[in-house]
Enzyme design. Structure first.
Site, PDB file in Angstrom:
ATOM      1  N   ARG A  61       0.797  -1.233   0.000  1.00  0.00           N
ATOM      2  CA  ARG A  61       0.000   0.000   0.000  1.00  0.00           C
ATOM      3  C   ARG A  61       0.829   1.281   0.000  1.00  0.00           C
ATOM      4  O   ARG A  61       0.561   2.196  -0.782  1.00  0.00           O
ATOM      5  CB  ARG A  61      -0.934   0.012   1.217  1.00  0.00           C
ATOM      6  CG  ARG A  61      -2.201  -0.755   1.011  1.00  0.00           C
ATOM      7  CD  ARG A  61      -2.709  -1.321   2.314  1.00  0.00           C
ATOM      8  NE  ARG A  61      -1.890  -2.478   2.638  1.00  0.00           N
ATOM      9  CZ  ARG A  61      -2.165  -3.701   2.250  1.00  0.00           C
ATOM     10  NH1 ARG A  61      -3.274  -3.960   1.596  1.00  0.00           N
ATOM     11  NH2 ARG A  61      -1.357  -4.723   2.523  1.00  0.00           N
ATOM     12  N   THR A  62       1.836   1.326   0.873  1.00  0.00           N
ATOM     13  CA  THR A  62       2.592   2.582   0.967  1.00  0.00           C
ATOM     14  C   THR A  62       3.329   2.833  -0.343  1.00  0.00           C
ATOM     15  O   THR A  62       3.298   3.937  -0.895  1.00  0.00           O
ATOM     16  CB  THR A  62       3.562   2.533   2.165  1.00  0.00           C
ATOM     17  OG1 THR A  62       2.807   2.169   3.318  1.00  0.00           O
ATOM     18  CG2 THR A  62       4.229   3.879   2.400  1.00  0.00           C
ATOM     19  N   LYS A  66      26.180  -3.799  -3.126  1.00  0.00           N
ATOM     20  CA  LYS A  66      27.651  -3.731  -3.028  1.00  0.00           C
ATOM     21  C   LYS A  66      28.099  -3.204  -1.675  1.00  0.00           C
ATOM     22  O   LYS A  66      29.284  -3.018  -1.446  1.00  0.00           O
ATOM     23  CB  LYS A  66      28.204  -2.806  -4.121  1.00  0.00           C
ATOM     24  CG  LYS A  66      27.814  -3.187  -5.527  1.00  0.00           C
ATOM     25  CD  LYS A  66      28.359  -2.147  -6.510  1.00  0.00           C
ATOM     26  CE  LYS A  66      27.759  -2.318  -7.883  1.00  0.00           C
ATOM     27  NZ  LYS A  66      28.032  -1.149  -8.749  1.00  0.00           N
ATOM     28  N   ARG A 107      11.252   3.847   2.619  1.00  0.00           N
ATOM     29  CA  ARG A 107      10.903   2.920   3.713  1.00  0.00           C
ATOM     30  C   ARG A 107      12.157   2.138   4.066  1.00  0.00           C
ATOM     31  O   ARG A 107      12.872   1.667   3.182  1.00  0.00           O
ATOM     32  CB  ARG A 107       9.799   1.954   3.298  1.00  0.00           C
ATOM     33  CG  ARG A 107       9.664   0.817   4.310  1.00  0.00           C
ATOM     34  CD  ARG A 107       8.439  -0.003   4.120  1.00  0.00           C
ATOM     35  NE  ARG A 107       7.253   0.735   4.525  1.00  0.00           N
ATOM     36  CZ  ARG A 107       6.045   0.183   4.609  1.00  0.00           C
ATOM     37  NH1 ARG A 107       5.880  -1.099   4.320  1.00  0.00           N
ATOM     38  NH2 ARG A 107       5.009   0.898   4.985  1.00  0.00           N
ATOM     39  N   HIS A 148       5.588   5.975  11.316  1.00  0.00           N
ATOM     40  CA  HIS A 148       5.067   5.851   9.951  1.00  0.00           C
ATOM     41  C   HIS A 148       4.158   7.077   9.756  1.00  0.00           C
ATOM     42  O   HIS A 148       2.938   6.974   9.783  1.00  0.00           O
ATOM     43  CB  HIS A 148       4.278   4.547   9.845  1.00  0.00           C
ATOM     44  CG  HIS A 148       3.957   4.114   8.452  1.00  0.00           C
ATOM     45  ND1 HIS A 148       4.077   4.949   7.352  1.00  0.00           N
ATOM     46  CD2 HIS A 148       3.530   2.913   7.977  1.00  0.00           C
ATOM     47  CE1 HIS A 148       3.712   4.269   6.264  1.00  0.00           C
ATOM     48  NE2 HIS A 148       3.388   3.036   6.620  1.00  0.00           N
TER      49      HIS A 148
END
Ligand code: NCD
Length: 354
Positions: free
Chosen positions: A84-85, A114, A135, A172
């Site tokens: 969703r986000t 890397k 995120r 959040h």
């Protein structure tokens, strides 16, 4: 999920203390968004007004909406799973007419593979994009990103802002904004509401941000019930945040005491991926299961919210279906609102003429 070392984790968490996020104070332009503490009530009014207007304009296929962010780019950097986000940020940017870039194979095939650190990864994205949706599994990662993006000012031709899409078990913020928008949409105001947050309040970043945002409405006489097993209680600093702002708060593990007197039921998933010890998870995994029988105990005008994704904490798949049919379940509207609130936030931080 991209694995990081303990050293990285401590480093990101240090930025919560070291970096002072900009307060919005009515002006969103080029401000990073990493915590709900940046927002005053007046800022929420501005944001929600824009979200409401964009929602109406999208519904009526207003062609001008898709011209607003023309020429702007958003980089999507998701170091942790998301449906969703991630999708709503991307959809928001594209509906505004902006474009989205993301590492072709996901961040795990960017130079993160890397061993590149977050500071350099976000600054690479900043060289190409105007806004970064981030995120990350570490608390404080978005603060760290904001700090390093600020070091670019004057050194590249443009500014870039980071919008947090969730920082580990920290916050959040954009989810809380869409959650609050949904509550106000459904209930008109927070005045005299009883809001019950249920489940994994320890690791759930959505409830951390939402509780703090509710505390912004100091004079609303909102009551907050925090319902969780003893081992998954809300972090003490967030309870203190509520107490200092005089939000009446009850902490309990007995849902049946409060469910019948609740206006907003906010259900959450036990954050299995945050547990170090699987037996600890097993011990509480079934502590709170929302079922149609349980919802039958709620008020007729209560609403049931969930940030989703959901698993067994909403019962079996057929329980899901039955709960979905109940008109008190608003999690689909909540999800859709996520796109409108993120559209509004993008428009405001980019300084678009909405
Ligand atoms: C939440 C999250 O990622 O914190 N989901 C979301 O963003 N809608 C909740 C969760 O994963 O349980």
């Amino acid at each position: 999920m991209v694995q990081n070392t303990q050293r990285d984790q401590r480093r990101a968490a240090d930025f919560v203390k070291r970096y002072n996020p900009p307060r919005i104070f009515g002006d969103f332009k080029w401000k990073h968004v990493v915590t709900v503490e940046q927002f005053e009530r007046a800022d929420l009014d501005i944001l929600f007004k824009v979200a409401t207007s964009l929602r109406r304009r999208v519904a009526s296929h207003d062609p001008d909406v898709s011209q607003l962010a023309r020429g702007y780019l958003m980089a999507s950097l998701f170091f942790e799973a998301s449906t969703r986000t991630d999708l709503s940020f991307q959809a928001a940017m594209r509906r505004l007419g902006g474009e989205v870039i993301t590492p072709s194979g996901g961040v795990q095939f960017s130079s993160v593979y890397k061993g590149e650190n977050l500071a350099d990864t976000v600054r690479a994205a900043a060289c190409y994009a105007d806004v970064i949706a981030l995120r990350h599994p570490e608390r404080g990662a978005s603060y760290e990103a904001a700090y390093y993006l600020d070091t670019l000012r004057g050194r590249i031709t443009r500014q870039t802002v980071v919008l947090s899409g969730g920082d580990g078990i920290g916050e959040h913020p954009t989810q809380a904004l869409l959650d609050l928008f949904t509550i106000l949409d459904q209930k008109q105001s927070l005045d005299n509401l009883t809001i019950t947050l249920v489940g994994d309040l320890k690791h759930g970043r959505t409830v951390h941000s939402l509780a703090k945002l509710i505390a912004r409405f100091e004079n609303a006489r909102t009551r907050v019930n925090l319902v969780s097993p003893e081992s998954l209680k809300m972090p003490r600093e967030i309870v203190a945040y509520l107490n200092v702002r005089k939000v009446a708060t009850i902490e309990t593990d007995r849902l049946t005491d409060v469910i019948g007197k609740t206006d907003v039921i906010y259900w959450t998933r036990v954050q299995e991926e945050r547990f170090e010890n699987p037996t600890e998870y097993d011990a509480i995994a079934d502590a709170f299961i929302m079922t149609p029988d349980l919802l039958a105990q709620a008020q007729d005008d209560a609403i049931l919210m969930h940030p989703l994704p959901r698993k067994h904490e909403m019962g079996t798949p057929s329980d899901h279906d039955l709960l979905d049919e109940d008109t008190r379940s608003v999690y689909f509207a909540q999800m859709e609102n996520g796109m409108f609130v993120r559209m509004a936030l993008l428009a405001l931080v980019l300084g678009l003429e909405v």
